[in-house]
Design a protein around this motif. Structure first.
Motif, PDB file in Angstrom:
ATOM      1  N   THR A 126       0.848  -1.191   0.000  1.00 44.31           N
ATOM      2  CA  THR A 126       0.000   0.000   0.000  1.00 44.31           C
ATOM      3  C   THR A 126       0.879   1.234   0.000  1.00 44.31           C
ATOM      4  O   THR A 126       1.787   1.354   0.826  1.00 44.31           O
ATOM      5  CB  THR A 126      -0.912   0.021   1.241  1.00 44.31           C
ATOM      6  OG1 THR A 126      -1.674  -1.187   1.283  1.00 44.31           O
ATOM      7  CG2 THR A 126      -1.862   1.213   1.201  1.00 44.31           C
ATOM      8  N   ARG A 127       0.599   2.128  -0.933  1.00 49.33           N
ATOM      9  CA  ARG A 127       1.367   3.360  -1.023  1.00 49.33           C
ATOM     10  C   ARG A 127       0.428   4.540  -1.282  1.00 49.33           C
ATOM     11  O   ARG A 127      -0.666   4.383  -1.830  1.00 49.33           O
ATOM     12  CB  ARG A 127       2.409   3.293  -2.153  1.00 49.33           C
ATOM     13  CG  ARG A 127       3.541   2.314  -1.897  1.00 49.33           C
ATOM     14  CD  ARG A 127       4.445   2.774  -0.780  1.00 49.33           C
ATOM     15  NE  ARG A 127       5.572   1.877  -0.562  1.00 49.33           N
ATOM     16  CZ  ARG A 127       5.601   0.891   0.318  1.00 49.33           C
ATOM     17  NH1 ARG A 127       4.516   0.664   1.058  1.00 49.33           N
ATOM     18  NH2 ARG A 127       6.669   0.140   0.461  1.00 49.33           N
ATOM     19  N   ARG A 128       0.876   5.707  -0.899  1.00 48.67           N
ATOM     20  CA  ARG A 128       0.124   6.941  -1.137  1.00 48.67           C
ATOM     21  C   ARG A 128       0.768   7.691  -2.303  1.00 48.67           C
ATOM     22  O   ARG A 128       1.922   8.104  -2.233  1.00 48.67           O
ATOM     23  CB  ARG A 128       0.115   7.812   0.120  1.00 48.67           C
ATOM     24  CG  ARG A 128      -0.696   9.085  -0.046  1.00 48.67           C
ATOM     25  CD  ARG A 128      -0.904   9.807   1.262  1.00 48.67           C
ATOM     26  NE  ARG A 128       0.349  10.230   1.877  1.00 48.67           N
ATOM     27  CZ  ARG A 128       0.418  11.102   2.878  1.00 48.67           C
ATOM     28  NH1 ARG A 128      -0.690  11.610   3.380  1.00 48.67           N
ATOM     29  NH2 ARG A 128       1.586  11.431   3.381  1.00 48.67           N
ATOM     30  N   PHE A 129       0.011   7.867  -3.373  1.00 46.60           N
ATOM     31  CA  PHE A 129       0.488   8.560  -4.570  1.00 46.60           C
ATOM     32  C   PHE A 129       0.076  10.027  -4.485  1.00 46.60           C
ATOM     33  O   PHE A 129      -1.096  10.352  -4.260  1.00 46.60           O
ATOM     34  CB  PHE A 129      -0.098   7.910  -5.828  1.00 46.60           C
ATOM     35  CG  PHE A 129       0.400   6.513  -6.073  1.00 46.60           C
ATOM     36  CD1 PHE A 129       1.416   6.273  -6.977  1.00 46.60           C
ATOM     37  CD2 PHE A 129      -0.151   5.441  -5.379  1.00 46.60           C
ATOM     38  CE1 PHE A 129       1.869   4.974  -7.209  1.00 46.60           C
ATOM     39  CE2 PHE A 129       0.297   4.146  -5.592  1.00 46.60           C
ATOM     40  CZ  PHE A 129       1.315   3.902  -6.507  1.00 46.60           C
ATOM     41  N   LEU A 130       1.042  10.917  -4.673  1.00 48.39           N
ATOM     42  CA  LEU A 130       0.820  12.360  -4.572  1.00 48.39           C
ATOM     43  C   LEU A 130       1.459  13.069  -5.752  1.00 48.39           C
ATOM     44  O   LEU A 130       2.243  12.474  -6.503  1.00 48.39           O
ATOM     45  CB  LEU A 130       1.450  12.904  -3.268  1.00 48.39           C
ATOM     46  CG  LEU A 130       1.009  12.272  -1.939  1.00 48.39           C
ATOM     47  CD1 LEU A 130       1.980  12.655  -0.845  1.00 48.39           C
ATOM     48  CD2 LEU A 130      -0.392  12.734  -1.588  1.00 48.39           C
ATOM     49  N   GLY A 131       1.152  14.342  -5.880  1.00 48.24           N
ATOM     50  CA  GLY A 131       1.776  15.125  -6.937  1.00 48.24           C
ATOM     51  C   GLY A 131       3.282  15.166  -6.802  1.00 48.24           C
ATOM     52  O   GLY A 131       4.016  15.176  -7.792  1.00 48.24           O
ATOM     53  N   ALA A 164       0.374  -5.592 -14.158  1.00 48.00           N
ATOM     54  CA  ALA A 164       0.095  -4.808 -12.949  1.00 48.00           C
ATOM     55  C   ALA A 164      -1.336  -5.028 -12.507  1.00 48.00           C
ATOM     56  O   ALA A 164      -2.236  -5.250 -13.333  1.00 48.00           O
ATOM     57  CB  ALA A 164       0.347  -3.326 -13.195  1.00 48.00           C
ATOM     58  N   GLU A 165      -1.530  -4.960 -11.203  1.00 45.83           N
ATOM     59  CA  GLU A 165      -2.850  -5.048 -10.604  1.00 45.83           C
ATOM     60  C   GLU A 165      -2.937  -3.974  -9.518  1.00 45.83           C
ATOM     61  O   GLU A 165      -2.061  -3.885  -8.647  1.00 45.83           O
ATOM     62  CB  GLU A 165      -3.044  -6.442 -10.003  1.00 45.83           C
ATOM     63  CG  GLU A 165      -4.467  -6.752  -9.590  1.00 45.83           C
ATOM     64  CD  GLU A 165      -4.608  -8.237  -9.269  1.00 45.83           C
ATOM     65  OE1 GLU A 165      -4.867  -9.019 -10.199  1.00 45.83           O
ATOM     66  OE2 GLU A 165      -4.430  -8.603  -8.085  1.00 45.83           O
ATOM     67  N   VAL A 166      -3.970  -3.154  -9.604  1.00 44.76           N
ATOM     68  CA  VAL A 166      -4.071  -1.993  -8.716  1.00 44.76           C
ATOM     69  C   VAL A 166      -5.447  -1.993  -8.048  1.00 44.76           C
ATOM     70  O   VAL A 166      -6.471  -2.111  -8.722  1.00 44.76           O
ATOM     71  CB  VAL A 166      -3.871  -0.670  -9.488  1.00 44.76           C
ATOM     72  CG1 VAL A 166      -3.862   0.511  -8.507  1.00 44.76           C
ATOM     73  CG2 VAL A 166      -2.596  -0.701 -10.317  1.00 44.76           C
ATOM     74  N   SER A 167      -5.459  -1.841  -6.747  1.00 45.79           N
ATOM     75  CA  SER A 167      -6.707  -1.708  -5.987  1.00 45.79           C
ATOM     76  C   SER A 167      -6.656  -0.381  -5.233  1.00 45.79           C
ATOM     77  O   SER A 167      -5.837  -0.213  -4.314  1.00 45.79           O
ATOM     78  CB  SER A 167      -6.865  -2.880  -5.002  1.00 45.79           C
ATOM     79  OG  SER A 167      -8.022  -2.712  -4.214  1.00 45.79           O
ATOM     80  N   VAL A 168      -7.525   0.547  -5.646  1.00 49.47           N
ATOM     81  CA  VAL A 168      -7.549   1.868  -5.021  1.00 49.47           C
ATOM     82  C   VAL A 168      -8.295   1.789  -3.686  1.00 49.47           C
ATOM     83  O   VAL A 168      -9.394   1.226  -3.604  1.00 49.47           O
ATOM     84  CB  VAL A 168      -8.207   2.904  -5.952  1.00 49.47           C
ATOM     85  CG1 VAL A 168      -8.364   4.249  -5.236  1.00 49.47           C
ATOM     86  CG2 VAL A 168      -7.377   3.073  -7.219  1.00 49.47           C
ATOM     87  N   VAL A 169      -7.669   2.330  -2.665  1.00 52.46           N
ATOM     88  CA  VAL A 169      -8.299   2.388  -1.350  1.00 52.46           C
ATOM     89  C   VAL A 169      -9.177   3.631  -1.310  1.00 52.46           C
ATOM     90  O   VAL A 169      -8.681   4.756  -1.310  1.00 52.46           O
ATOM     91  CB  VAL A 169      -7.238   2.443  -0.226  1.00 52.46           C
ATOM     92  CG1 VAL A 169      -7.908   2.522   1.142  1.00 52.46           C
ATOM     93  CG2 VAL A 169      -6.313   1.233  -0.310  1.00 52.46           C
ATOM     94  N   LYS A 170     -10.487   3.412  -1.303  1.00 53.34           N
ATOM     95  CA  LYS A 170     -11.402   4.538  -1.312  1.00 53.34           C
ATOM     96  C   LYS A 170     -11.380   5.240   0.034  1.00 53.34           C
ATOM     97  O   LYS A 170     -11.427   4.610   1.091  1.00 53.34           O
ATOM     98  CB  LYS A 170     -12.820   4.078  -1.645  1.00 53.34           C
ATOM     99  CG  LYS A 170     -12.978   3.588  -3.072  1.00 53.34           C
ATOM    100  CD  LYS A 170     -14.436   3.257  -3.377  1.00 53.34           C
ATOM    101  CE  LYS A 170     -14.590   2.825  -4.829  1.00 53.34           C
ATOM    102  NZ  LYS A 170     -16.002   2.508  -5.159  1.00 53.34           N
ATOM    103  N   LYS A 171     -11.324   6.541  -0.022  1.00 52.81           N
ATOM    104  CA  LYS A 171     -11.289   7.342   1.199  1.00 52.81           C
ATOM    105  C   LYS A 171     -12.711   7.643   1.640  1.00 52.81           C
ATOM    106  O   LYS A 171     -13.373   8.515   1.108  1.00 52.81           O
ATOM    107  CB  LYS A 171     -10.510   8.638   0.963  1.00 52.81           C
ATOM    108  CG  LYS A 171     -10.233   9.410   2.245  1.00 52.81           C
ATOM    109  CD  LYS A 171      -9.366  10.619   1.971  1.00 52.81           C
ATOM    110  CE  LYS A 171      -9.060  11.371   3.251  1.00 52.81           C
ATOM    111  NZ  LYS A 171      -8.268  12.592   3.006  1.00 52.81           N
TER     112      LYS A 171
END
Length: 464
Positions: A126-131, A164-171
């Protein structure tokens, strides 16, 4: 099956040393293909000949966001990673994203095994993607030596396949709780004189007052409330928060106290001195020890402002509430002084105990250690006053060892404004008077092997 490469082991040591964690990678195998993206490289050996050090794939969509893979066939940092394939997941087109965007995602990178028809993949992280940090991945995803070994099955006919497989963690709305510890060494004290006690209605309520940066009030039910109705006086401390109408402390209620604070028969007994001239003295001591604030989502500062969905504040409080007995009662005044003549002082054992006596409506006794107690043993006489009850009683006291021949000559000790309780029922002095001094014949404290001991007690408050 979990595969940890040699590079991974070295990277794990780097993690332990506090260096970046990107190098650490645990790999597993599975049959199912990645859910979101596959990328095939044909003529893989020509990448270096073509001078391609970095390749970015087209965007793909996962979790309503655009993503891409970034592959560095010679490693991202040629000085350190040239023997490895570096691969990263990055945000794709972000032009439609709001300012200060943020996406949290769990992702895995895949490598297809063309012999066994399964996939080697990194365990989801799990990672946080930012600008300012739009990509995450592995600088040492897999070694070139391992990849190019034909027997491993990942490079066949000079072709390889990544995925690649990506699961977005909804806020979604989430709770944030903040515990702020307070250091109030001196408790806040407030007292009231409640007139016309016998004529009070269902309850008496104080005005609001501030303590520890918060607003409070005291409510007293002279005839009791709940199960104590008709038998006890009930007293409660109420918290009034400025953030919500249903703020709470010590639990989920905005009030705390005692239904059975004091028996009605006790408070109205004229010998106790609690009601004098139809008035009652009430005291409260408050120490705010901690504040717990809870909010939902938002900016996470738990101040109830901005985007926070503020829904509660909790206060951890040490509160002592007392109905005070008036010393104007003759009965109490007469009981507050007591004296003894202790014979055969030199022949006393470890401790001399007085008989039980009454003062302020409570039972007491004196414990005197002629050879001392605790650290004072062998050096000083020790004297303690013991309360023989379960109530919390505030009772400062003074003890005298008196000169037999001079009424103005004595050794005196005055206590602080002490609270006696079931757990702290004895207070006094280990070093009341030195043994050498009390036995000095010129001091006249011991005459004919007897000692004169006096005490004065002032019962000021009872907290039940």
């Amino acid at each position: 099956m979990v595969l940890i490469t040699a590079a991974s082991a070295a990277a794990a040591r780097a993690v332990a040393a506090g260096r970046p964690a990107d190098d650490y990678i645990a790999l597993e195998t599975r049959d199912a293909s990645p859910a979101h993206f596959l990328f095939k490289i044909e003529s893989c050996s020509l990448l270096q000949n073509c001078g391609i050090d970095k390749y970015e794939t087209n965007d793909f969509v996962a979790g309503e966001h655009k993503w891409k893979l970034i592959i560095c066939p010679n490693g991202e940092d040629k000085a350190k990673d040239s023997d490895y394939i570096s691969i990263y997941l990055a945000m794709g087109d972000t032009s439609s994203m709001p300012a200060n965007w943020e996406v949290n995602a769990v992702f895995s990178i895949f490598l297809y095994n063309q012999i066994h028809d399964n996939y080697l993949y990194s365990l989801g992280i799990t990672r946080r993607f930012l600008g300012v940090k739009p990509q995450w991945g592995f600088s040492k995803f897999i070694s070139k030596k391992f990849l190019t070994d034909p027997s491993n099955g990942y490079l066949v006919d000079d072709n390889c396949v990544f995925g690649a497989e990506v699961s977005v963690v909804k806020k979604e709305a989430f709770a944030i709780e903040c515990l702020s510890l307070k250091n109030f060494e001196i408790p806040y004290k407030r007292d009231w004189k409640i007139p016309n006690f016998s004529k009070l209605g269902e309850f008496w309520k104080s005005e609001e007052f501030s303590a520890g940066g918060h607003k409070w009030a005291v409510k007293l039910y002279p005839k009791g409330t709940g199960d104590a109705s008709g038998r006890h006086v009930s007293v409660y401390l109420y918290y009034y928060g400025s953030n919500t109408d249903t703020a709470w402390y010590v639990g989920s209620s905005d009030n705390w106290g005692r239904d059975a604070f004091m028996e009605i028969a006790t408070i109205t007994d004229p010998k106790k001195g609690f009601i004098v001239n139809d008035s009652c003295l009430l005291e409260v001591e408050i120490s705010v020890k901690a504040v717990v604030q809870i909010c939902n989502d938002g900016d996470g500062d738990c101040n109830g402002n901005g985007n926070d969905g503020f829904n509660g504040i909790g206060i951890i409080v040490l509160a002592v509430m007392s109905v005070v007995g008036s010393s104007s009662s003759d009965k109490i005044e007469n009981e507050r002084k007591r004296n003894w003549k202790i014979p055969n002082f030199s022949k006393l054992g470890k401790v001399w105990n007085s008989e039980q006596f009454s003062a302020g409506g409570h039972k007491w006794k004196i414990n005197l250690y002629p050879k001392g107690n605790g650290e004072a043993t062998g050096r000083s006489v020790s004297v303690f006053l013991q309360h023989l009850g379960s109530e919390r009683v505030k009772a400062p006291f003074t003890v005298f060892i008196k000169n037999h021949e001079n009424p103005g000559g004595y050794c005196k000790r005055v206590s602080d404004n002490l609270w006696f309780s079931a757990s702290d029922n004895s207070w006094g002095w280990s070093s009341f008077i030195e043994i050498a001094e009390i036995n000095d014949s010129e001091k006249r404290f011991i005459v004919n092997d007897s000692c004169l001991l006096d005490i004065e007690i002032s019962v000021q408050a009872v907290a039940q």
